[in-house]
Every structure is written in C-alpha cells, then in structure tokens.
Design an enzyme around this catalytic site. Structure first.
Site, mmCIF file in Angstrom:
data_model
loop_
_atom_site.group_PDB
_atom_site.id
_atom_site.type_symbol
_atom_site.label_atom_id
_atom_site.label_comp_id
_atom_site.label_asym_id
_atom_site.label_seq_id
_atom_site.Cartn_x
_atom_site.Cartn_y
_atom_site.Cartn_z
ATOM 1 N N ARG A 159 0.819 -1.211 0.000
ATOM 2 C CA ARG A 159 0.000 0.000 0.000
ATOM 3 C C ARG A 159 0.849 1.254 0.000
ATOM 4 N NH1 ARG A 159 -4.885 -2.098 2.369
ATOM 5 N NH2 ARG A 159 -6.468 -0.508 2.317
ATOM 6 N N ARG A 200 -9.910 7.456 4.113
ATOM 7 C CA ARG A 200 -9.252 6.308 3.466
ATOM 8 C C ARG A 200 -8.981 6.606 1.993
ATOM 9 N NH1 ARG A 200 -13.429 1.872 4.942
ATOM 10 N NH2 ARG A 200 -12.217 0.522 3.560
HETATM 11 P P1 AP5 Z 1 -8.550 -3.263 3.841
HETATM 12 O O1 AP5 Z 1 -9.340 -4.255 4.575
HETATM 13 O O2 AP5 Z 1 -7.559 -3.715 2.838
HETATM 14 O O3 AP5 Z 1 -9.533 -2.204 3.227
HETATM 15 P P2 AP5 Z 1 -9.490 -1.330 1.888
HETATM 16 O O4 AP5 Z 1 -8.307 -1.334 1.007
HETATM 17 O O5 AP5 Z 1 -9.905 0.008 2.355
HETATM 18 O O6 AP5 Z 1 -10.474 -2.040 0.971
HETATM 19 P P3 AP5 Z 1 -11.825 -2.666 1.373
HETATM 20 O O7 AP5 Z 1 -11.636 -3.999 2.005
HETATM 21 O O8 AP5 Z 1 -12.645 -1.645 2.099
HETATM 22 O O9 AP5 Z 1 -12.470 -2.805 -0.085
HETATM 23 P P4 AP5 Z 1 -12.256 -3.909 -1.190
HETATM 24 O O10 AP5 Z 1 -11.514 -3.287 -2.330
HETATM 25 O O11 AP5 Z 1 -11.729 -5.179 -0.631
HETATM 26 O O12 AP5 Z 1 -13.765 -4.048 -1.642
HETATM 27 P P5 AP5 Z 1 -14.842 -5.216 -1.368
HETATM 28 O O13 AP5 Z 1 -14.515 -6.383 -2.236
HETATM 29 O O14 AP5 Z 1 -15.062 -5.443 0.076
HETATM 30 O O15 AP5 Z 1 -7.763 -2.362 4.897
HETATM 31 C C1 AP5 Z 1 -8.431 -1.798 6.021
HETATM 32 C C2 AP5 Z 1 -7.433 -1.021 6.863
HETATM 33 O O16 AP5 Z 1 -6.395 -1.922 7.333
HETATM 34 C C3 AP5 Z 1 -6.681 0.098 6.136
HETATM 35 O O17 AP5 Z 1 -7.427 1.297 6.111
HETATM 36 C C4 AP5 Z 1 -5.412 0.187 6.998
HETATM 37 O O18 AP5 Z 1 -5.661 0.884 8.185
HETATM 38 C C5 AP5 Z 1 -5.125 -1.273 7.356
HETATM 39 N N1 AP5 Z 1 -4.245 -1.925 6.378
HETATM 40 C C6 AP5 Z 1 -4.541 -3.019 5.613
HETATM 41 N N2 AP5 Z 1 -3.494 -3.345 4.828
HETATM 42 C C7 AP5 Z 1 -2.515 -2.443 5.097
HETATM 43 C C8 AP5 Z 1 -1.207 -2.243 4.583
HETATM 44 N N3 AP5 Z 1 -0.696 -3.035 3.630
HETATM 45 N N4 AP5 Z 1 -0.479 -1.220 5.106
HETATM 46 C C9 AP5 Z 1 -0.964 -0.424 6.074
HETATM 47 N N5 AP5 Z 1 -2.206 -0.543 6.588
HETATM 48 C C10 AP5 Z 1 -2.979 -1.550 6.106
HETATM 49 O O19 AP5 Z 1 -16.129 -4.495 -1.995
HETATM 50 C C11 AP5 Z 1 -16.698 -3.346 -1.372
HETATM 51 C C12 AP5 Z 1 -18.242 -3.428 -1.456
HETATM 52 O O20 AP5 Z 1 -18.631 -3.287 -2.806
HETATM 53 C C13 AP5 Z 1 -18.818 -4.788 -0.970
HETATM 54 O O21 AP5 Z 1 -20.056 -4.550 -0.354
HETATM 55 C C14 AP5 Z 1 -19.002 -5.581 -2.287
HETATM 56 O O22 AP5 Z 1 -20.056 -6.525 -2.180
HETATM 57 C C15 AP5 Z 1 -19.319 -4.461 -3.269
HETATM 58 N N6 AP5 Z 1 -18.801 -4.713 -4.614
HETATM 59 C C16 AP5 Z 1 -17.598 -5.301 -4.945
HETATM 60 N N7 AP5 Z 1 -17.452 -5.349 -6.289
HETATM 61 C C17 AP5 Z 1 -18.569 -4.757 -6.815
HETATM 62 C C18 AP5 Z 1 -19.014 -4.494 -8.150
HETATM 63 N N8 AP5 Z 1 -18.275 -4.853 -9.216
HETATM 64 N N9 AP5 Z 1 -20.195 -3.864 -8.308
HETATM 65 C C19 AP5 Z 1 -20.964 -3.507 -7.236
HETATM 66 N N10 AP5 Z 1 -20.609 -3.733 -5.939
HETATM 67 C C20 AP5 Z 1 -19.428 -4.351 -5.740
#
Ligand code: AP5
Ligand code: MG
Ligand code: ZN
Length: 226
Positions: free
Chosen positions: A88, A171
């Site tokens: 990240r 974020r």
């Molecule tokens: P993390 O858990 O990685 O969160 P993020 O990157 O903010 O991403 P999300 O998990 O929120 O989203 P996603 O892209 O996985 O989407 P999803 O598939 O769920 O990290 C959380 C925290 O941990 C960070 O803020 C940080 O503090 C820490 N952290 C983690 N890794 C780190 C690192 N390497 N370094 C430092 N800190 C770190 O989909 C989202 C929603 O949309 C779901 O409801 C899904 O059903 C829906 N959806 C998905 N695809 C579609 C589509 N094509 N159309 C419509 N809806 C859709």
C-alpha cells in the site's frame, strides 16, 4: 502465480481476490483481514493496528511488512498467492521485491481494479460483513438471501467499523496520497493490468480471468508436466 490486487478502498479487491484464489487454488492474503482478526482476538498486534484502522489511516510499514513477509514464507505460499491490500506504500512494495528477490522469485501481475471516487462512497455505505466468517455482501449489488443474515454461517451481518462516511473519505485521501503511486511503480515493472471495476462483479471477474488467462494456462501445462 503471484498476484497483487490494487485499487481504492471498496474497489472490489477482496470480492475478486476470493474468487481468483478459489479458481486458481492459491491462498488469498488480505492484510486488512489479518489485522481485523487480530483486533477481534485482542492480540498485541490488533491493539496496535486498531487506532490506525479506526481512523482510516495506514498501519505503520514496519508492523505490516513483518507480518506479510512471515505469511508469504509459509508452506501454502510455495506455488503462489494473491495479495489483497498489500503493498500500500512504495516502501512496502520495495520490501516485497527484496524478499522475493532473495527467494529468486518475483510478482507476476498487479491487477488494478479501477473505480472512481464517486462510486466508492455508495459502495461502502451498502457493504455488510459477517463478523464470524468474513463473508462480504452489499445491500443492492450482492444481498444475502435473508436480509441481515450471513448465507454461509447464519450470523448477523454488521457494518465494518471503518465504513462510516467520514472514515471512508479519509481512506480515499490516504489511498490517493500513498497507494496510487504503486500503479506507476508496477507499470514500470511491466506487470500492471487494469480492469474496469465499475462493471458488475461477474464481468470484472471475467475481465481479470482474461488478462491472467493466457499465462495461467501456460503455468497449468507446466505444472502438469512436472
Ligand atoms: P482493507 O481491509 O484492505 O480495506 P481497503 O483497502 O480500504 O479495501 P476494502 O476492504 O474496504 O475494499 P475492497 O476493495 O476489498 O472491496 P470489497 O470487495 O469489500 O484495509 C483496512 C485497513 O487496514 C486500512 O485502512 C489500513 O488501516 C489497514 N491496512 C490493511 N493493509 C494495510 C497495509 N498493507 N499497510 C498499512 N495498513 C494496512 O467491496 C466493497 C463493497 O462493494 C462490498 O459490499 C461488495 O459486495 C461491493 N462490490 C464489490 N465489487 C462490486 C461491483 N463490481 N459492483 C458492485 N458492488 C461491488
Ligand atoms: Mg477488502
Ligand atoms: Zn458468516
């Protein structure tokens, strides 16, 4: 096959990574999921990570890199893995490169799931997760069969602690400042593949399979010949 999922918070990295991991039989490694499990189990790592995550900031690189390097060193990662939410930052990407170079390996693909900011806020407000098994749903795009209940384990679904509108806005800011530069980083390495993440989930998955497909077929043939 070693794959990185890149994309803004809520772009669908986790949704797609789970499917790719299952289709290609490689472990799905989400640093966010690992931190959330540590918070749930009240470990020292979880206690340190919680304040950063609740505010929508990144957990410091030294904590995250140690954890990730340890994970990809485990036996089940010998034939590949898919990273979701790591790297990240540029220093995280460099640490990953160094660790793999020491193993005479390198990443094969960085898949960028491209979704504009305006779609993200809508996605996040509709996301519901299972606190027991980690399954992810969406109120309209992927609703559970019975409202509010996990299809997989029957637990009551909740909103993620960092999905409030103010935290999502932070974020996104952190993403643009610290993570988006990785798109150029992997473009320069020649392994970047970008897909349109605004499409329905199955269409995005088909796009990813298409960009990975040719190389995966080749690696399957090679492994059958071993
Ligand atoms: P993390 O858990 O990685 O969160 P993020 O990157 O903010 O991403 P999300 O998990 O929120 O989203 P996603 O892209 O996985 O989407 P999803 O598939 O769920 O990290 C959380 C925290 O941990 C960070 O803020 C940080 O503090 C820490 N952290 C983690 N890794 C780190 C690192 N390497 N370094 C430092 N800190 C770190 O989909 C989202 C929603 O949309 C779901 O409801 C899904 O059903 C829906 N959806 C998905 N695809 C579609 C589509 N094509 N159309 C419509 N809806 C859709
Ligand atoms: Mg995720
Ligand atoms: Zn569940």
């Amino acid at each position: 096959m070693k794959i990185i999922m890149l994309g803004a918070p809520g772009a669908g990295k986790g949704t797609q990574a789970k499917q790719i991991a299952s289709a290609y039989q490689i472990p799905h490694i989400s640093t966010g999921d690992i931190f959330r499990a540590n918070i749930k189990n009240k470990t020292p790592l979880g206690q340190k990570a919680k304040e950063y995550m609740d505010a929508g900031n990144l957990v410091p690189d030294e904590l995250t890199c140690d954890l990730l390097m340890d994970r990809i060193g485990q036996d089940d990662c010998r034939d590949g893995f898919i990273l979701d939410g790591f790297p990240r930052t540029i220093p995280q990407a460099q640490a990953l490169d160094q660790a793999l170079t020491a193993r005479k390996e390198s990443m094969d693909f960085a898949v960028n799931v491209d979704v504009p900011d305006e779609n993200i806020i809508r996605r996040m407000s509709g996301r519901r997760v299972c606190p027991n098994c980690g399954a992810t749903y969406h109120l309209t795009a992927l609703p559970p069969t019975k409202a509010g209940t996990c299809d997989a384990c029957g637990s009551e679904l909740v909103q993620r602690a960092d999905d409030s509108e103010a935290t999502v806005a932070n974020r996104l800011r952190v993403y643009h400042e610290q993570t988006q530069p990785l798109i150029d980083y992997y473009e320069r390495l020649g392994i970047l593949k970008t897909v349109d993440g605004t499409q329905p989930m199955d269409v995005v998955f088909a796009q990813i399979k298409a960009v990975l497909g040719k190389e995966l077929e080749v690696s399957n043939v090679e492994s059958r010949c071993d």
